[in-house]
Scaffold this motif. Sequence first.
Motif, PDB file in Angstrom:
ATOM      1  N   SER A 162       0.824  -1.209   0.000  1.00 27.81           N
ATOM      2  CA  SER A 162       0.000   0.000   0.000  1.00 27.81           C
ATOM      3  C   SER A 162       0.859   1.260   0.000  1.00 27.81           C
ATOM      4  N   ILE A 166       1.052   4.062  -3.156  1.00 28.84           N
ATOM      5  CA  ILE A 166       0.487   5.405  -3.069  1.00 28.84           C
ATOM      6  C   ILE A 166       1.536   6.506  -3.107  1.00 28.84           C
ATOM      7  N   ALA A 379      -8.550   5.811  -4.147  1.00 28.77           N
ATOM      8  CA  ALA A 379      -7.373   6.598  -3.797  1.00 28.77           C
ATOM      9  C   ALA A 379      -6.887   7.407  -4.996  1.00 28.77           C
ATOM     10  N   VAL A 417      -4.944   7.996   0.774  1.00 33.63           N
ATOM     11  CA  VAL A 417      -4.972   6.616   1.264  1.00 33.63           C
ATOM     12  C   VAL A 417      -5.722   6.513   2.590  1.00 33.63           C
ATOM     13  N   SER A 420      -9.311   3.471   4.354  1.00 32.28           N
ATOM     14  CA  SER A 420     -10.014   2.584   3.420  1.00 32.28           C
ATOM     15  C   SER A 420     -11.159   1.882   4.148  1.00 32.28           C
ATOM     16  N   GLN A 449      -4.864   1.871   7.488  1.00 30.92           N
ATOM     17  CA  GLN A 449      -4.698   2.804   6.375  1.00 30.92           C
ATOM     18  C   GLN A 449      -4.794   4.257   6.831  1.00 30.92           C
ATOM     19  N   SER A 453      -1.845   7.080   6.299  1.00 34.93           N
ATOM     20  CA  SER A 453      -2.091   8.461   5.869  1.00 34.93           C
ATOM     21  C   SER A 453      -1.482   9.468   6.829  1.00 34.93           C
TER      22      SER A 453
END
Length: 471
Positions: A162, A166, A379, A417, A420, A449, A453
């Motif tokens: 992830s 991103i 995203a 991000v 989620s 998530q 972030s």
Amino acid sequence: MTTELEMNWTLGTPALLGVAVAAIALLLLLIIRFRVHAFVALVLTSLLTAIAAGIPAGSIITTMTSGFGSTLASVALLVGLGAMLGRMLETSGGAEVLTNWLIEKFGEDRAPLALSVASLLFGFPIFFDAGLVVMMPIIFTVARRLGGSLLFYGIPAATAFSAMHIFVPPHPGPVAAAGLLNANVGLVLVFGLLVAIPTWYFAGHLFGKFVGKKFDIPVPDILNATLGNGQDKNHFKSSPSVRTVFSLLLLPLVLIFLNTGLNMLGSAGVVDPKAPWVQWLRLIGETPVALIITVLLGMYLLGFRQGKEKTLIETIVDSALGPVCSIILITGAGGMFGGVLRASGIGDAIASSLESVGLPLIVAGFLIAAVVRVAQGSATVALTTAAAIIQPAVLADTSLSSFEVVTMVLALAAGSVFASHVNDSGFWLISRFFQMDVPTTLRVWTVGQALVSVVGFACVMVLYAIAKLVS
């Protein structure tokens, strides 16, 4: 035909926000309280949301199927082919061979770290969902061998994919945002790594240890299902060499990097992106093509070269598809729900409202991306929407250095991000593969998530402060 833009503004921002909140509440109620199957609940909620949002009746089904189809277009091939490769690796003993090698080299205590390092490397060119599916049999085998909750091993690895997806080019989100803000893609890559690695450590490695102790999630049998036709799957076992297993795992990595690398070189003007040789090489590196090539090579190396019968190889490959059908459909339905929310205009409405708040540009960009992400699920859409909104201000501010513009891109990436949840197809991919119910997935993946972030944005702000000092 009614355009998406025309559909977007049938309701005002407060009403659209109310519809989104009510839709998510209804979906959770159906799944958690009334135990409605996630696929049925997502389709029903998508339909009711489209009606409540004021999408014209003649466009509702088109909107729903468009979101469903666009998600399946990217997910179904990857999950299906990845499951085939994973099934062959698991049944042939290849996953066990690699597991033994990892444990021998890193030790049992560092096995989750070894999986994460591999995921960080694979995550450089491979998209989140494709990389996770390819790594899944290795994660499951390590977890089954060493014991304990699957989350000890799965969350750090999934978070690694992830974070790389991103923050780091050549993934499409940061590349698109860099293009909109005229940021140097090479600098975005370097700074993206400086953000992604510490973010993975705190939000993946350490958080994985925490949730692994809190939630005892057993290793599922998705990739270990019986053949169902009387054939003994053990007849396929051949214990291939570590070199063979690494070759099968690295081949899609190399091929996909060929695609993304050429794409980045084309954007930078190093090669002509329209040249036939570039387009053919990029085709070979497209994720579905890379995976089908790898599956065919796996059938040869793990099957035909080992003298296995053709019918057994066919049965092994076929047995991979049944267990993942539910994953594919639920993930597609999650994309449908997100597509309906996007068509309703909720993301655009909220983003436009936040634009006028008057926060520092880098903070406003982060918040816009985060709110759009929570509102509609994608995203990439959140990142590109936020980039388009702050683009005029960034391009007009000639005092911004190239380093500061790069941190703007990464701040947007961090926001995109955030948290989620049920309107994100990735949420359902994790939920179904890890066999976690919705409340547990919210506590584990959604919170994780959100940490990616917030931690990522904190790292970006450190880099931003340094960039301000040196500019």
